[in-house]
Design a protein around this motif. Structure first.
Motif, PDB file in Angstrom:
ATOM      1  N   GLU A   1      98.965  81.333 -32.325  1.00 53.01           N
ATOM      2  CA  GLU A   1      97.504  81.282 -32.327  1.00 53.01           C
ATOM      3  C   GLU A   1      96.950  81.069 -33.732  1.00 53.01           C
ATOM      4  O   GLU A   1      95.743  81.042 -33.930  1.00 53.01           O
ATOM      5  N   MET A   2      97.818  81.010 -34.702  1.00 51.86           N
ATOM      6  CA  MET A   2      97.362  80.995 -36.107  1.00 51.86           C
ATOM      7  C   MET A   2      97.756  79.700 -36.791  1.00 51.86           C
ATOM      8  O   MET A   2      98.382  79.693 -37.828  1.00 51.86           O
ATOM      9  N   LYS A   3      97.397  78.591 -36.180  1.00 54.84           N
ATOM     10  CA  LYS A   3      97.832  77.316 -36.741  1.00 54.84           C
ATOM     11  C   LYS A   3      96.705  76.551 -37.425  1.00 54.84           C
ATOM     12  O   LYS A   3      96.891  75.415 -37.835  1.00 54.84           O
ATOM     13  N   ASP A   4      95.531  77.181 -37.528  1.00 56.19           N
ATOM     14  CA  ASP A   4      94.381  76.452 -38.062  1.00 56.19           C
ATOM     15  C   ASP A   4      94.583  75.989 -39.495  1.00 56.19           C
ATOM     16  O   ASP A   4      94.102  74.931 -39.887  1.00 56.19           O
ATOM     17  N   THR A   5      95.280  76.817 -40.304  1.00 58.95           N
ATOM     18  CA  THR A   5      95.398  76.462 -41.711  1.00 58.95           C
ATOM     19  C   THR A   5      96.601  75.564 -41.958  1.00 58.95           C
ATOM     20  O   THR A   5      96.741  75.016 -43.032  1.00 58.95           O
ATOM     21  N   ASP A   6      97.484  75.423 -40.952  1.00 56.65           N
ATOM     22  CA  ASP A   6      98.570  74.458 -41.120  1.00 56.65           C
ATOM     23  C   ASP A   6      97.994  73.061 -41.009  1.00 56.65           C
ATOM     24  O   ASP A   6      96.838  72.866 -40.679  1.00 56.65           O
TER      25      ASP A   6
ATOM     26  N   VAL B   1      91.942  87.612 -35.439  1.00 59.13           N
ATOM     27  CA  VAL B   1      92.364  86.527 -34.561  1.00 59.13           C
ATOM     28  C   VAL B   1      92.336  86.960 -33.097  1.00 59.13           C
ATOM     29  O   VAL B   1      92.060  86.156 -32.203  1.00 59.13           O
TER      30      VAL B   1
END
Lengths: 117, 504
Positions: A111-116, A104
């Motif tokens: 910064e890690m909200k793509d899979t939510d 990432v």
């Protein structure tokens, strides 16, 4: 004075600290929080099962049961197992955040909200 | 000494080790994976038959009598779950022969799958709450490694949430185990059940019970603790999503059923109420979350949450019929949801995408797949004569019998919304015209050859047949589930079977 109230306070402080750290955005603090949480759980087992000082659970020669009040060895066996397990699992978690940081490129959970969703 | 109780744990451990020993030989690992699944299924059948004939079975490890030694115990609930584990392991092992890439297999897919099955079977069979924690950790570690197999960005992001929340849940579980030991001085489930009524500090017992409930509700992905599931289940390769959907949340649900039928039954006005409200919210929130999604696997992941609500509803109603309904619902949901994930994998092979807006025209090019999807989807929605209808009927009837009308209403509304979601997938992926135009090739570049295709379709067809069978020939399933439901509520018989005649 017994050590149990002191241990209880320590466990409480550890749980609180761990929760605070896990609510931060940083991945590193997340893992430190998990480590503290596992220590808190282990100490909690130690504290709740009662402390007996200076009385190892050894059966004297020629007897079938221990002599008098002895410390309960089972909680310590549980804690030992739990420590080994959490060591392995947390080692995995450390490697995971390192890989996630590489992929990432940020030490930031936001910064890690793509899979939510 | 009943060896069949220990076999479902030993078999996957053995085959996992065997697969590890053949790390460099990919072909051997694949054979080991399938044979492992087959053997576990056979062991599951053996165990179920033995429990059906002889009642609750116990195996005392190393010959130490319970409660001093570690005990493995199997009642009808455990045995059925173990058989389910075997069947799902076999189906997914077959499917992954084609769907797993060389790279995934090189990084230890087959040994990890066997290890996961060992952890799941151990969790279903153990009769000791600390051992339950240990087995849950075994399956968690295996699932962590499976989840990030491939190492894509989405997998990393999903895995961080999955790993964190599951570790938190495990540590809550560990803390609750410690408190239980402090209260009762034992960790054996049967002995705990026997002592539970004698506790002096009933308030503290209830608190510990709720701690267990929180820990297992995270694992089961119940409202409001389910957020790790939709964030992670759609990220790994599809065979892994399928085995997760089949088994992982079921361990949490199984533990909830075990704890709140056997042990923490002293304060039903607290625990049953929390479970009932939680199940209602889980059903509704899960299905509404799914309605908002437009990605094949994300819809399925959210439906996993909503269906967990039904299972917990059966537990909360707490009658033999409701518990039997819960058990059958677990079977039904594992079969159908795994099948839907496997079908999403085949549609990915055909089109190279999971986005519903980019899919389309599958009914024209793959009619067989469409029929199989329709069977599974309608079964999930609860249309007769499929398995979903039977289990929902049981739960609704159990709800009406105890006059819990509002939860029945929620269950029926959820069924309707589930139907809406499934029709959405049908209309978008199968029915509408292919957005790439009429001339586009039917299949993606990685479409397997004839032999591979057979291996992809056979597991899907088998599961679809099971879903039909559960609906059409319901009688044997019903008998098994009703017997299991009666057995779950007969705590004294369980205690006596584990501890021997001298127990109360």
């Amino acid at each position: 004075m017994t050590a149990e109230p002191l241990l209880a306070i320590l466990v409480g402080v550890l749980f609180a600290t761990a929760t605070y750290l896990m609510l931060r955005r940083s991945l590193v603090k997340l893992v430190i929080g998990l480590i503290l949480l596992s220590n808190a759980a282990n100490l909690l087992i130690f504290a709740t099962s009662g402390l007996t000082r200076g009385a190892p659970p050894l059966i004297p020669e020629g007897m079938l049961t221990p002599d008098g009040v002895v410390a309960d060895p089972l909680p310590q066996a549980l804690i030992l197992t739990a420590i080994v397990i959490s060591f392995g699992v947390l080692a995995f978690a450390v490697v995971l955040i390192h890989r996630a940081y590489e992929v990432v490129g940020a030490d930031d959970l936001d910064e890690m909200k793509d899979t939510d969703t | 000494m009943r060896i069949e109780v220990a076999l479902p744990v030993i078999i996957p451990l053995f085959f996992g080790a065997l697969a590890l020993a053949f790390w460099q030989w990919r072909g051997v690992q694949r054979v080991v994976g399938v044979v492992g699944g087959l053997s576990l299924t056979a062991a599951g059948v053996w165990l179920l038959v033995a429990v059906w004939k002889d009642g609750v079975l116990a195996m005392h490890m190393g010959g130490w009598q319970a409660p001093f030694g570690i005990v493995l115990a199997a009642d009808l609930l455990s045995a059925t779950m173990v058989l389910l584990t075997g069947v799902m392991g076999l189906i997914v092992a077959l499917y992954s022969l084609v769907s797993m890439t060389r790279d995934h297999e090189r990084f230890g897919y087959h040994p990890l799958l066997q290890l996961l099955l060992a952890g799941v079977a151990g969790a279903f069979l153990t009769g000791d709450i600390f051992n339950l924690y240990v087995w849950i950790e075994v399956l968690l570690v295996a699932s962590f490694a499976l989840l990030i197999l491939g190492g894509e960005r989405a997998q990393m992001e999903g895995a961080i949430k999955y790993v964190t929340l599951n570790l938190v849940s495990s540590l809550i579980l560990l803390a609750a185990v410690g408190l239980t030991y402090g209260l009762f001085g034992t960790l054996n489930m049967a002995e705990l059940a026997a002592y539970m009524g004698e506790a002096e500090n009933t308030g503290l017992v209830t608190v510990v019970g709720v701690l267990f409930m929180v820990a297992f509700a995270i694992k089961a992905a119940a409202f409001p603790l389910f957020f790790w599931l939709p964030a992670s289940y759609h990220t790994p390769p599809v065979a892994i999503s399928a085995i997760f959907a089949a088994l992982l949340t079921k361990v949490g649900v199984y533990a909830l059923i075990r704890f709140f039928t056997l042990m923490f039954t002293e304060a039903p006005e607290v625990t049953q109420n929390i479970l009932l409200w939680g199940s209602g919210f889980t059903m509704l929130v899960g299905v509404l979350g799914a309605a908002a999604q437009f990605e094949f696997r994300r819809i399925l992941a959210f439906h996993s949450v909503s269906q967990i609500g039904y299972i917990i509803m059966g537990l909360a109603l707490h009658t033999p019929l409701a518990l039997a309904g819960s058990l059958l619902f677990i079977l039904h949901h594992s079969i159908v949801k795994t099948n839907l994930f496997l079908i999403s994998g085949i549609s990915y092979f055909a089109r190279g995408t999971h986005e519903l807006k980019d899919l389309g025209g599958l009914y024209r090019t793959h009619p067989g797949l469409s029929v199989l999807f329709l069977i599974s989807a309608l079964s999930l929605a609860g249309l007769p004569p499929l398995s979903g209808f039977l289990v929902k009927l049981m739960l609704v009837r159990a709800g009406l019998e105890v006059e819990a009308y509002w939860i029945v209403a929620i269950a029926l509304i959820t069924g309707l919304l589930t139907f809406y979601s499934m029709v959405k997938i049908w209309a978008e992926a199968f029915w509408k015209a292919d957005p790439r135009g009429e001339q586009a090739p039917a299949n993606g570049p990685a479409w397997p050859g004839r032999g591979g295709l057979w291996l992809l379709y056979a597991p899907v067809a088998a599961l679809a047949a099971l879903a039909v069978l559960m609906g059409v020939a319901a009688e044997p399933f019903l008998q098994l589930a009703m017997a299991a439901g009666e057995q779950m509520l007969d705590v004294d018989a369980y205690v006596e079977a584990i501890l021997g005649d001298d127990a109360r």
